[in-house]
Enzyme design. Sequence first.
Site, short mmCIF file in Angstrom:
data_model
loop_
_atom_site.label_atom_id
_atom_site.label_comp_id
_atom_site.label_asym_id
_atom_site.label_seq_id
_atom_site.Cartn_x
_atom_site.Cartn_y
_atom_site.Cartn_z
N HIS A 54 0.79 -1.41 0.39
CA HIS A 54 0.31 -0.07 0.03
C HIS A 54 0.96 1.11 -0.11
O HIS A 54 2.10 1.32 -0.46
CB HIS A 54 -1.15 -0.10 1.39
CG HIS A 54 -0.36 -0.18 2.98
ND1 HIS A 54 0.19 -0.60 2.70
CD2 HIS A 54 -0.83 1.32 3.60
CE1 HIS A 54 0.72 -0.26 3.64
NE2 HIS A 54 0.75 0.70 4.15
N HIS A 56 1.58 4.01 1.96
CA HIS A 56 1.94 5.03 3.35
C HIS A 56 3.20 4.96 2.88
O HIS A 56 4.33 4.03 2.26
CB HIS A 56 1.53 3.97 4.26
CG HIS A 56 -0.45 4.44 4.64
ND1 HIS A 56 -0.49 3.51 5.27
CD2 HIS A 56 -0.77 5.48 4.34
CE1 HIS A 56 -1.91 3.98 5.96
NE2 HIS A 56 -1.93 5.37 5.01
N ASP A 58 6.29 4.96 4.99
CA ASP A 58 7.09 3.84 5.92
C ASP A 58 7.06 2.44 4.62
O ASP A 58 7.65 1.55 5.41
CB ASP A 58 6.78 3.91 7.15
CG ASP A 58 5.46 3.04 7.29
OD1 ASP A 58 4.50 3.76 6.10
OD2 ASP A 58 5.01 2.22 8.38
N HIS A 59 6.03 2.46 4.12
CA HIS A 59 6.27 1.15 3.11
C HIS A 59 6.63 1.58 1.41
O HIS A 59 7.29 0.51 0.99
CB HIS A 59 5.15 0.49 2.65
CG HIS A 59 4.55 0.28 4.19
ND1 HIS A 59 4.25 -1.24 4.46
CD2 HIS A 59 3.87 0.86 5.16
CE1 HIS A 59 3.65 -1.46 5.94
NE2 HIS A 59 3.81 -0.09 6.00
N ASP A 131 0.28 -4.15 6.39
CA ASP A 131 -0.61 -3.33 7.36
C ASP A 131 -2.11 -4.38 8.13
O ASP A 131 -2.79 -2.94 8.15
CB ASP A 131 -0.12 -1.46 7.43
CG ASP A 131 1.21 -0.49 7.42
OD1 ASP A 131 1.53 -2.22 7.99
OD2 ASP A 131 1.10 0.32 7.47
#
Length: 258
Positions: A54, A56, A58-59, A131
């Site tokens: 996804h 975000h 931090d990904h 997540d």
Amino acid sequence: MLSIQPIPAFNDNYIWCISNQEKQALIVDPGSAKEVIDYLTQQQLTLKGILITHHHADHIGGVNEILNTLGEEIPVYGPKSNRIPQVTHFVDDTSPLVINELGIEAQIITLTGHTLEHIAYLIEGNLFCGDTLFSGGCGRIFEGTPEQMFESLNKLKDLPPTTKIFCAHEYTLSNLKFALAAEPNNRALQAYHAKVERQRKLNQITLPSTIENELKINPFFRCGQSEIQSNLRAAFELPSSLPVVDYFTHLRKWKDVF
Ligand SMILES: [Zn+2]
């Protein structure tokens, strides 16, 4: 035989590295580049692809630098989303992702809830679920509805019990503190909490978990259990008869403020 290793990043993220005996590697959700490049170099691995669950930061935050450093031609697999412009190969649950070079076939599972475009990759019994599912917990519902998240978790519940869970964060211990508040008399949960507490004192990773373990200890998989339901009824003054999804919704609300 695949090897799956965590590359820690930020405070509590794990970037997963999947590699084969030919030293070819895939990276899942590289939120940061340096740790990934250092790890691949140390292990003498050749990066053959990046898997994204996804959008975000931090990904995906490390994707550009990884491509700049290791090669612009490296394919980036992910959901169709204008928020992940780096994706070169869109994947969805209508067909498996086949990466011939590594001899890997990944089943794609749509997991709406944390975001609207979240997916997971199931590779040879190993689930990379970003997540959505954590050990002892589940992701926050940022974009979807509780009903969508409940449905997503139900898809994961139905996977074979031996399926290994490679989620993207080391949240297990704090999740279990909440799980114990929701279901204090669950013996399996008490034992798992004690084990995880020992592991974290030694700074050890608590992953991967398994579906079998999560079915025993994860309150978001266990909203049908009477102890959780009676605690939710007391906390939220709920009527005595409710569909399980309503218990799930209240459990997630409770966790948001726990
Ligand atoms: Zn996220």
